[in-house]
Design a protein around this motif. Structure first.
Motif, PDB file in Angstrom:
ATOM      1  N   GLY A   9       0.857  -1.174   0.000  1.00 62.25           N
ATOM      2  CA  GLY A   9       0.000   0.000   0.000  1.00 62.25           C
ATOM      3  C   GLY A   9       0.893   1.223   0.000  1.00 62.25           C
ATOM      4  O   GLY A   9       1.655   1.437   0.939  1.00 62.25           O
ATOM      5  N   THR A  56       3.120  -1.153   4.011  1.00 65.93           N
ATOM      6  CA  THR A  56       2.214  -0.051   3.724  1.00 65.93           C
ATOM      7  C   THR A  56       2.642   1.253   4.371  1.00 65.93           C
ATOM      8  O   THR A  56       3.194   1.265   5.473  1.00 65.93           O
ATOM      9  N   THR A  58       1.097   5.212   5.397  1.00 65.39           N
ATOM     10  CA  THR A  58      -0.150   5.731   5.954  1.00 65.39           C
ATOM     11  C   THR A  58      -0.425   7.083   5.304  1.00 65.39           C
ATOM     12  O   THR A  58       0.497   7.840   5.037  1.00 65.39           O
ATOM     13  N   THR A  59      -1.679   7.367   5.058  1.00 69.24           N
ATOM     14  CA  THR A  59      -2.053   8.639   4.437  1.00 69.24           C
ATOM     15  C   THR A  59      -3.091   9.352   5.300  1.00 69.24           C
ATOM     16  O   THR A  59      -3.718   8.732   6.155  1.00 69.24           O
ATOM     17  N   ASP A  63      -5.057   6.835   7.468  1.00 73.81           N
ATOM     18  CA  ASP A  63      -5.824   6.083   6.482  1.00 73.81           C
ATOM     19  C   ASP A  63      -4.952   5.113   5.688  1.00 73.81           C
ATOM     20  O   ASP A  63      -3.744   5.288   5.544  1.00 73.81           O
ATOM     21  N   ILE A  64      -5.625   4.120   5.133  1.00 67.46           N
ATOM     22  CA  ILE A  64      -4.989   3.120   4.283  1.00 67.46           C
ATOM     23  C   ILE A  64      -4.866   3.703   2.871  1.00 67.46           C
ATOM     24  O   ILE A  64      -5.812   4.316   2.373  1.00 67.46           O
ATOM     25  N   LEU A  69      -6.777  -0.016  -0.060  1.00 64.65           N
ATOM     26  CA  LEU A  69      -8.074   0.083   0.609  1.00 64.65           C
ATOM     27  C   LEU A  69      -9.096  -0.952   0.123  1.00 64.65           C
ATOM     28  O   LEU A  69      -9.752  -1.589   0.951  1.00 64.65           O
ATOM     29  N   TYR A  72      -8.277  -4.238   1.805  1.00 59.75           N
ATOM     30  CA  TYR A  72      -8.594  -4.169   3.226  1.00 59.75           C
ATOM     31  C   TYR A  72     -10.101  -4.303   3.463  1.00 59.75           C
ATOM     32  O   TYR A  72     -10.539  -5.071   4.317  1.00 59.75           O
ATOM     33  N   ALA A 103      -2.240   2.964   9.055  1.00 63.69           N
ATOM     34  CA  ALA A 103      -2.648   1.949   8.079  1.00 63.69           C
ATOM     35  C   ALA A 103      -2.099   0.580   8.471  1.00 63.69           C
ATOM     36  O   ALA A 103      -2.817  -0.424   8.443  1.00 63.69           O
ATOM     37  N   GLN A 106      -4.043  -0.855  11.379  1.00 62.71           N
ATOM     38  CA  GLN A 106      -5.352  -1.399  10.992  1.00 62.71           C
ATOM     39  C   GLN A 106      -5.209  -2.762  10.326  1.00 62.71           C
ATOM     40  O   GLN A 106      -5.977  -3.684  10.618  1.00 62.71           O
TER      41      GLN A 106
END
Length: 146
Positions: A9, A56, A58-59, A63-64, A69, A72, A103, A106
């Motif tokens: 990601g 991954t 993170t944004t 967020d993923i 996304l 996920y 991300a 999660q």
């Protein structure tokens, strides 16, 4: 050795670069590695890997990334049990944000929820400490997968 699904990601390319460096490293240890840049759940499940390695960034507010996304959400909605499968997560983030590595957190939580077996504790790489996350990720991967 092991069949590994390398699921990435990425927002600005940092996690993508780490994954592209990880793939030949893991292959050099005798593993069969498939890189999933736009992972689809059916595609990853069909690959039938013994281990899922998620790298991954993170944004936004933890967020993923957009390219990860859909995977996920499908994983969360369909909830396929990963009994007998191992996983590892490398999370890239910036500790100056409250949602540092959000991300990765999660994904890690969801993989545990669907009964995956954690191969190693999640690796968190702080952009505030290094501009080259691969210098931390590749030795960690060597330790876990060689």
């Amino acid at each position: 050795m092991a069949k590994i699904a390398l699921i990435v990601g990425s927002v600005y390319g940092g996690a993508q670069y780490v994954a592209e460096q990880a793939q030949p490293l893991l292959a050099s240890f005798g593993h069969q590695v498939q890189l999933f840049e736009e992972a689809g759940l059916d595609e990853v499940l069909a690959y039938d890997a013994k281990c899922w390695l998620v790298i991954t960034s993170t944004t936004g507010q933890g967020d993923i990334p957009d390219n990860l996304l859909p995977f996920y959400l499908a994983l969360k909605n369909r909830f396929p049990l990963l009994t007998g499968k191992q996983f590892a997560v490398i999370a890239l983030g910036d500790s100056s944000y409250d949602t540092f590595c959000g991300a990765g957190e999660q994904l890690h939580e969801l993989l545990l929820e669907i009964q995956g077996t954690e191969l190693a504790p999640m690796l968190r790489i702080d952009a505030g400490e290094t501009l080259e996350p691969e210098t931390i990720a590749l030795p960690w991967l060597t330790q876990q997968f060689s």
